[in-house]
Design an enzyme around this catalytic site. Sequence first.
Site, PDB file in Angstrom:
ATOM      1  N   ARG A 197       0.857  -1.191   0.000  1.00  0.00           N
ATOM      2  CA  ARG A 197       0.000   0.000   0.000  1.00  0.00           C
ATOM      3  C   ARG A 197       0.895   1.244   0.000  1.00  0.00           C
ATOM      4  O   ARG A 197       2.102   1.148   0.143  1.00  0.00           O
ATOM      5  CB  ARG A 197      -0.997   0.010   1.175  1.00  0.00           C
ATOM      6  CG  ARG A 197      -0.504  -0.477   2.469  1.00  0.00           C
ATOM      7  CD  ARG A 197       0.001   0.475   3.529  1.00  0.00           C
ATOM      8  NE  ARG A 197      -0.258   1.861   3.412  1.00  0.00           N
ATOM      9  CZ  ARG A 197       0.680   2.782   3.577  1.00  0.00           C
ATOM     10  NH1 ARG A 197       1.946   2.455   3.833  1.00  0.00           N
ATOM     11  NH2 ARG A 197       0.407   4.052   3.500  1.00  0.00           N
ATOM     12  N   GLY A 198       0.238   2.412  -0.170  1.00  0.00           N
ATOM     13  CA  GLY A 198       0.996   3.651  -0.304  1.00  0.00           C
ATOM     14  C   GLY A 198       1.211   3.919  -1.783  1.00  0.00           C
ATOM     15  O   GLY A 198       1.684   3.026  -2.519  1.00  0.00           O
ATOM     16  N   ALA A 199       0.840   5.120  -2.216  1.00  0.00           N
ATOM     17  CA  ALA A 199       0.768   5.387  -3.654  1.00  0.00           C
ATOM     18  C   ALA A 199       2.050   5.053  -4.443  1.00  0.00           C
ATOM     19  O   ALA A 199       1.974   4.320  -5.443  1.00  0.00           O
ATOM     20  CB  ALA A 199       0.339   6.836  -3.874  1.00  0.00           C
ATOM     21  N   ARG A 202      -6.848  -1.252  -7.296  1.00  0.00           N
ATOM     22  CA  ARG A 202      -7.283  -0.129  -6.440  1.00  0.00           C
ATOM     23  C   ARG A 202      -7.426   1.095  -7.345  1.00  0.00           C
ATOM     24  O   ARG A 202      -6.580   1.329  -8.208  1.00  0.00           O
ATOM     25  CB  ARG A 202      -6.273   0.146  -5.311  1.00  0.00           C
ATOM     26  CG  ARG A 202      -6.233  -0.962  -4.262  1.00  0.00           C
ATOM     27  CD  ARG A 202      -5.408  -0.549  -3.061  1.00  0.00           C
ATOM     28  NE  ARG A 202      -6.120   0.368  -2.175  1.00  0.00           N
ATOM     29  CZ  ARG A 202      -5.547   1.013  -1.160  1.00  0.00           C
ATOM     30  NH1 ARG A 202      -4.257   0.855  -0.917  1.00  0.00           N
ATOM     31  NH2 ARG A 202      -6.246   1.807  -0.386  1.00  0.00           N
ATOM     32  N   GLN A 230      -2.668   2.941   9.622  1.00  0.00           N
ATOM     33  CA  GLN A 230      -1.326   3.050   9.019  1.00  0.00           C
ATOM     34  C   GLN A 230      -0.400   3.912   9.882  1.00  0.00           C
ATOM     35  O   GLN A 230       0.806   3.723   9.894  1.00  0.00           O
ATOM     36  CB  GLN A 230      -1.410   3.659   7.610  1.00  0.00           C
ATOM     37  CG  GLN A 230      -2.064   2.777   6.575  1.00  0.00           C
ATOM     38  CD  GLN A 230      -3.539   3.048   6.434  1.00  0.00           C
ATOM     39  OE1 GLN A 230      -4.208   3.442   7.397  1.00  0.00           O
ATOM     40  NE2 GLN A 230      -4.085   2.832   5.252  1.00  0.00           N
ATOM     41  N   ASP A 288      -2.118  10.668  -2.801  1.00  0.00           N
ATOM     42  CA  ASP A 288      -2.407   9.557  -3.721  1.00  0.00           C
ATOM     43  C   ASP A 288      -2.657  10.057  -5.137  1.00  0.00           C
ATOM     44  O   ASP A 288      -2.575   9.297  -6.100  1.00  0.00           O
ATOM     45  CB  ASP A 288      -3.619   8.766  -3.237  1.00  0.00           C
ATOM     46  CG  ASP A 288      -3.241   7.975  -2.010  1.00  0.00           C
ATOM     47  OD1 ASP A 288      -3.281   8.542  -0.907  1.00  0.00           O
ATOM     48  OD2 ASP A 288      -2.857   6.808  -2.172  1.00  0.00           O
ATOM     49  N   ASN A 303      -5.890  12.309  -0.719  1.00  0.00           N
ATOM     50  CA  ASN A 303      -5.029  11.547   0.204  1.00  0.00           C
ATOM     51  C   ASN A 303      -5.900  10.806   1.205  1.00  0.00           C
ATOM     52  O   ASN A 303      -7.136  10.909   1.180  1.00  0.00           O
ATOM     53  CB  ASN A 303      -4.043  12.481   0.910  1.00  0.00           C
ATOM     54  CG  ASN A 303      -2.952  11.728   1.644  1.00  0.00           C
ATOM     55  OD1 ASN A 303      -2.365  10.784   1.115  1.00  0.00           O
ATOM     56  ND2 ASN A 303      -2.680  12.098   2.892  1.00  0.00           N
ATOM     57  N   LYS A 304      -5.266  10.075   2.082  1.00  0.00           N
ATOM     58  CA  LYS A 304      -5.954   9.234   3.067  1.00  0.00           C
ATOM     59  C   LYS A 304      -7.088   9.967   3.761  1.00  0.00           C
ATOM     60  O   LYS A 304      -6.945  11.134   4.128  1.00  0.00           O
ATOM     61  CB  LYS A 304      -4.916   8.742   4.089  1.00  0.00           C
ATOM     62  CG  LYS A 304      -5.422   7.840   5.181  1.00  0.00           C
ATOM     63  CD  LYS A 304      -6.228   6.676   4.692  1.00  0.00           C
ATOM     64  CE  LYS A 304      -5.513   5.800   3.675  1.00  0.00           C
ATOM     65  NZ  LYS A 304      -6.430   4.879   2.941  1.00  0.00           N
TER      66      LYS A 304
END
Length: 336
Positions: A44-46, A87, A192, A233, A243-244
């Site tokens: 995970r994480g862009a 995703r 996270q 992201d 973003n998140k």
Amino acid sequence: MRTIRWEEGVIVTVDQSLLPRRLAFIKLKTPRQVVKALREMRIRGAPLIGAAAALALAQTAYRLRGKPKDRVLPELYKTARLVRASRPTAVNLFNALNQVLGEAESLEDGRDFADRVVEVCLKFVEADAEMNRKLSIHGAKLISPKDRILTHCNAGAFATVEYGTALGVIREAHQQGKNISVLATETRPMLQGARLTAFELKRMGVSFKLITDGMVGYVMYRGLVDKVIVGADRILASGHVINKIGTYTIAVLAGRHGIPFYVAAPTTTLDLETPLERVVIEERNPREVLEIQGVRIAPRGVEALNPAFDVTPPELVSGIITEKGVVKPERVRSLA
Ligand code: MRU
């Protein structure tokens, strides 16, 4: 620390779902396994999602070594279709696929065509580490000695090939001896911040405290935050930052308290084409909200929302830190 490696057709990467209990690596042998790991957020994480996408294409090319271009290209497109469906929000995934496919299209045919495609993919992955280091150096210039920095989610080495973006800036400022401290939000529902950012900050030796997402307003009101730095992201030409989930709330609060709000991301996170209304915000399984690490926290029958990302408008963003320098959100196009 390298979060992802290529070992002769096999992708070796940290299984982020196991942290902080265990720092373990998984071996992914096929693009299908990569897609599964992406969906389950083991990867995970862009920027890391982008790297994994590129390496899924590398796996396909590797399997077809020695085959001509007209045999390899259609298979690359097939893999890309599969990976695209993993995703929807982090644009790094789509940028990685498009970049590798574009370069593969322009390569000359030959017996080593597939090998050269693998090289293109590995170069893409290397470039991420390089971009993070550069943007961290640019970002660290914005940090004053003893700054107290708030960050959200995990934009560290785990979210990238190496080094990190928002946490890369923090790492760099720390290494420069700026004596900074950090407040890290736990980042519900997938934690996270608590699981990954806290793990990284501890290893870096940065002074930090973990807070729940709901404490952000209070710590700002109490004057405990000098700057906010988060990752992204997707950054649109309009300067909107995706973003998140929770980032928008933090940006509004930072604006209210006059606290600079920075976004750190490599240019592979830019999406200069898609208008805001066409960006897909991933909706994840409501169980992630109704449970914490498998333990039910709400009564049976309760429903939950679970958007994984939100949108921060450009007027709340003080600057976007990239490997090419720091720009105002309305100047994002100048980075192209
Ligand atoms: O759902 P995730 O964990 O993949 O979301 C991650 C984030 O939102 C990060 O802040 C973003 O990808 C930047 S990581 C350098």
